[in-house]
Design an enzyme around this catalytic site. Structure first.
Site, PDB file in Angstrom:
ATOM      1  N   GLY A  22      32.267  31.617  67.226  1.00  0.00           N
ATOM      2  CA  GLY A  22      31.901  30.800  68.384  1.00  0.00           C
ATOM      3  C   GLY A  22      31.259  29.455  68.105  1.00  0.00           C
ATOM      4  O   GLY A  22      30.659  28.874  69.010  1.00  0.00           O
ATOM      5  N   SER A  28      26.540  23.957  69.626  1.00  0.00           N
ATOM      6  CA  SER A  28      26.759  25.393  69.863  1.00  0.00           C
ATOM      7  C   SER A  28      25.587  26.216  69.344  1.00  0.00           C
ATOM      8  O   SER A  28      25.068  25.961  68.246  1.00  0.00           O
ATOM      9  CB  SER A  28      28.018  25.874  69.120  1.00  0.00           C
ATOM     10  N   ILE A  29      25.208  27.233  70.113  1.00  0.00           N
ATOM     11  CA  ILE A  29      24.157  28.145  69.651  1.00  0.00           C
ATOM     12  C   ILE A  29      24.598  28.796  68.332  1.00  0.00           C
ATOM     13  O   ILE A  29      23.788  28.974  67.417  1.00  0.00           O
ATOM     14  CB  ILE A  29      23.853  29.193  70.735  1.00  0.00           C
ATOM     15  N   VAL A  73      40.230  35.456  71.110  1.00  0.00           N
ATOM     16  CA  VAL A  73      39.744  36.833  71.265  1.00  0.00           C
ATOM     17  C   VAL A  73      40.517  37.661  72.296  1.00  0.00           C
ATOM     18  O   VAL A  73      40.381  38.880  72.317  1.00  0.00           O
ATOM     19  CB  VAL A  73      38.222  36.893  71.582  1.00  0.00           C
ATOM     20  N   TYR A 164      25.858  31.025  88.594  1.00  0.00           N
ATOM     21  CA  TYR A 164      26.196  31.750  87.363  1.00  0.00           C
ATOM     22  C   TYR A 164      27.244  32.843  87.669  1.00  0.00           C
ATOM     23  O   TYR A 164      28.055  33.204  86.830  1.00  0.00           O
ATOM     24  CB  TYR A 164      24.931  32.327  86.719  1.00  0.00           C
ATOM     25  N   LYS A 171      27.868  39.239  81.711  1.00  0.00           N
ATOM     26  CA  LYS A 171      26.729  39.400  80.788  1.00  0.00           C
ATOM     27  C   LYS A 171      26.081  40.779  80.967  1.00  0.00           C
ATOM     28  O   LYS A 171      25.573  41.363  80.009  1.00  0.00           O
ATOM     29  CB  LYS A 171      25.693  38.295  81.005  1.00  0.00           C
ATOM     30  N   ARG A 201      21.461  22.987  76.144  1.00  0.00           N
ATOM     31  CA  ARG A 201      22.516  22.022  76.493  1.00  0.00           C
ATOM     32  C   ARG A 201      23.727  22.162  75.549  1.00  0.00           C
ATOM     33  O   ARG A 201      23.693  21.690  74.418  1.00  0.00           O
ATOM     34  CB  ARG A 201      21.953  20.606  76.379  1.00  0.00           C
ATOM     35  N   THR A 202      24.772  22.865  76.016  1.00  0.00           N
ATOM     36  CA  THR A 202      25.979  23.073  75.205  1.00  0.00           C
ATOM     37  C   THR A 202      27.202  22.870  76.099  1.00  0.00           C
ATOM     38  O   THR A 202      27.078  22.704  77.316  1.00  0.00           O
ATOM     39  CB  THR A 202      26.046  24.525  74.659  1.00  0.00           C
ATOM     40  N   LEU A 203      28.396  22.947  75.489  1.00  0.00           N
ATOM     41  CA  LEU A 203      29.645  22.864  76.265  1.00  0.00           C
ATOM     42  C   LEU A 203      29.684  23.929  77.354  1.00  0.00           C
ATOM     43  O   LEU A 203      30.092  23.662  78.484  1.00  0.00           O
ATOM     44  CB  LEU A 203      30.832  23.126  75.337  1.00  0.00           C
TER      45      LEU A 203
HETATM   46  P1  NAD Z   1      29.691  26.809  73.242  1.00  0.00           P
HETATM   47  O1  NAD Z   1      30.675  26.273  74.224  1.00  0.00           O
HETATM   48  O2  NAD Z   1      29.286  25.949  72.124  1.00  0.00           O
HETATM   49  O3  NAD Z   1      30.223  28.205  72.658  1.00  0.00           O
HETATM   50  C1  NAD Z   1      31.128  29.032  73.354  1.00  0.00           C
HETATM   51  C2  NAD Z   1      32.183  29.439  72.352  1.00  0.00           C
HETATM   52  O4  NAD Z   1      33.099  30.370  72.934  1.00  0.00           O
HETATM   53  C3  NAD Z   1      33.014  28.254  71.846  1.00  0.00           C
HETATM   54  O5  NAD Z   1      32.975  28.206  70.433  1.00  0.00           O
HETATM   55  C4  NAD Z   1      34.418  28.583  72.315  1.00  0.00           C
HETATM   56  O6  NAD Z   1      35.406  28.138  71.409  1.00  0.00           O
HETATM   57  C5  NAD Z   1      34.353  30.117  72.346  1.00  0.00           C
HETATM   58  N1  NAD Z   1      35.422  30.713  73.146  1.00  0.00           N
HETATM   59  C6  NAD Z   1      35.619  30.604  74.487  1.00  0.00           C
HETATM   60  N2  NAD Z   1      36.745  31.259  74.836  1.00  0.00           N
HETATM   61  C7  NAD Z   1      37.247  31.815  73.688  1.00  0.00           C
HETATM   62  C8  NAD Z   1      38.403  32.604  73.399  1.00  0.00           C
HETATM   63  N3  NAD Z   1      39.275  32.962  74.369  1.00  0.00           N
HETATM   64  N4  NAD Z   1      38.626  32.983  72.104  1.00  0.00           N
HETATM   65  C9  NAD Z   1      37.765  32.607  71.132  1.00  0.00           C
HETATM   66  N5  NAD Z   1      36.661  31.866  71.344  1.00  0.00           N
HETATM   67  C10 NAD Z   1      36.415  31.471  72.612  1.00  0.00           C
HETATM   68  O7  NAD Z   1      28.429  27.208  74.141  1.00  0.00           O
HETATM   69  P2  NAD Z   1      27.127  28.075  73.828  1.00  0.00           P
HETATM   70  O8  NAD Z   1      26.204  27.737  74.925  1.00  0.00           O
HETATM   71  O9  NAD Z   1      26.716  27.897  72.423  1.00  0.00           O
HETATM   72  O10 NAD Z   1      27.626  29.560  74.086  1.00  0.00           O
HETATM   73  C11 NAD Z   1      27.522  30.591  73.129  1.00  0.00           C
HETATM   74  C12 NAD Z   1      27.058  31.889  73.787  1.00  0.00           C
HETATM   75  O11 NAD Z   1      25.699  31.717  74.203  1.00  0.00           O
HETATM   76  C13 NAD Z   1      27.833  32.285  75.032  1.00  0.00           C
HETATM   77  O12 NAD Z   1      27.975  33.686  75.071  1.00  0.00           O
HETATM   78  C14 NAD Z   1      26.916  31.834  76.155  1.00  0.00           C
HETATM   79  O13 NAD Z   1      27.133  32.531  77.359  1.00  0.00           O
HETATM   80  C15 NAD Z   1      25.592  32.185  75.531  1.00  0.00           C
HETATM   81  N6  NAD Z   1      24.415  31.572  76.160  1.00  0.00           N
HETATM   82  C16 NAD Z   1      24.359  30.219  76.375  1.00  0.00           C
HETATM   83  C17 NAD Z   1      23.248  29.660  76.975  1.00  0.00           C
HETATM   84  C18 NAD Z   1      23.167  28.172  77.248  1.00  0.00           C
HETATM   85  O14 NAD Z   1      22.314  27.763  78.028  1.00  0.00           O
HETATM   86  N7  NAD Z   1      23.978  27.351  76.599  1.00  0.00           N
HETATM   87  C19 NAD Z   1      22.169  30.490  77.372  1.00  0.00           C
HETATM   88  C20 NAD Z   1      22.255  31.863  77.133  1.00  0.00           C
HETATM   89  C21 NAD Z   1      23.377  32.389  76.529  1.00  0.00           C
END
Ligand code: NAD
Length: 272
Positions: A22, A28-29, A73, A164, A171, A201-203
């Site tokens: 991911g 990205s996290i 995935v 959300y 989730k 702050r992410t995509l």
């Molecule tokens: P991100 O957009 O950087 O990461 C999301 C990732 O999911 C990307 O790398 C994308 O390529 C991948 N992805 C999406 N669909 C896919 C598929 N079909 N096959 C393979 N890969 C796929 O954003 P993020 O915020 O780093 O998100 C990472 C996780 O953290 C997510 O589960 C998100 O829900 C969770 N999260 C985010 C936040 C936030 O505020 N950003 C808070 C809590 C939890």
């Protein structure tokens, strides 16, 4: 995110190999976690969406990650091929980070009950929850010495958060899956935990209508009165993935500046 090389170095992950799923870009996290793991001596492969390779390659190079594996995935053949490459590269692994979610952004706004379609409900569940079950099963087969699995979740699973919507439902399924995986794989000494991160702050956040409001409210209402630091989410992942976390499984750990404990904010929006 701090440069990978600004992070304190150590050897908490020395001798451990694993997979981070991911990383899309430097926000990205998953990237924050990977940088932290690398600073502690972990060896890693990344699974990424093919179209992200140009962005991810320089990041991977900067922490010595050589193996980038395209992986969609929702596609069994793609998952099969990805884990075959992981097996061919490392033989066995010690950890997996799942940091993947997706939902149609047209359904991440307004009324949940009015706007949620069957198709996007199923797709959101598939990408954001089932993929962790699938990846855990495949990873566990490569963990003969035990291991640790971590996924990323958000408070919208436990409480309603405007916009959300279906992602909150996905989730909730992801967190319940974490507990069932932990139960099944515990006897094999494989731990499974989720980190409930505050808004970062992410995509992905950009895809949620009013995502900026989630950040602003986090800052104003959280006891610590600050944004969630990616380094701190990564620090929690390091604890759970290293031997420091060896008695913790089936847990959802909140790393959100304390936002989740607040039932009602102070009148002026923040504590004095
Ligand atoms: P991100 O957009 O950087 O990461 C999301 C990732 O999911 C990307 O790398 C994308 O390529 C991948 N992805 C999406 N669909 C896919 C598929 N079909 N096959 C393979 N890969 C796929 O954003 P993020 O915020 O780093 O998100 C990472 C996780 O953290 C997510 O589960 C998100 O829900 C969770 N999260 C985010 C936040 C936030 O505020 N950003 C808070 C809590 C939890």
């Amino acid at each position: 995110m701090a440069d990978a090389y600004d992070l304190p170095k150590g050897d908490l992950m020395a001798g451990k190999r694993g997979v981070v799923m991911g990383v899309a870009n430097a926000n990205s996290i998953a990237w924050g976690i990977a940088a932290q793991l690398a600073a502690q001596g972990a060896e890693m492969a990344f699974t990424i969406m093919e179209m992200m390779e140009k962005r991810v390659r320089p990041l991977a190079d900067s922490i010595g990650v050589k193996t980038l594996i395209p992986c969609e995935v929702t596609d069994d053949a793609s998952m099969e091929a990805a884990f075959k490459t992981i097996e061919d590269t490392f033989g066995t692994i010690d950890f997996l980070v799942h940091s993947i979610a997706f939902s149609d952004k047209n359904e991440l706004k307004g009324s949940f009950v009015e706007n949620t379609t069957r198709g996007n409900f199923a797709r959101s569940m598939d990408i954001s929850a089932y993929s962790f079950v699938d990846a855990s099963r495949r990873a566990a087969r490569l963990m003969p010495r035990g291991g640790s699995l971590v996924t990323l979740t958000y408070l919208g699973s436990e409480r309603t958060i405007p916009n959300y919507n279906v992602m909150g439902v996905a989730k909730a399924a992801l967190e319940a899956s974490t507990r069932y995986i932990a139960r099944d794989l515990g006897p094999k000494k494989i731990r499974c935990n989720a980190i409930s991160a505050g808004a970062v702050r992410t995509l992905s956040l950009a895809g949620i209508s009013g995502g900026r409001g989630m950040l602003a409210h986090g800052r104003a209402w959280a006891p610590l009165q600050e944004d969630t630091a990616v380094e701190s989410v990564a620090g929690c992942a390091l604890w759970l993935l290293s031997d420091l976390g060896r008695s913790t499984t089936g847990e959802v750990v909140h790393v959100d500046a304390g936002f989740h404990i607040v039932g009602l904010p102070d009148e002026e929006g923040g504590a004095e």
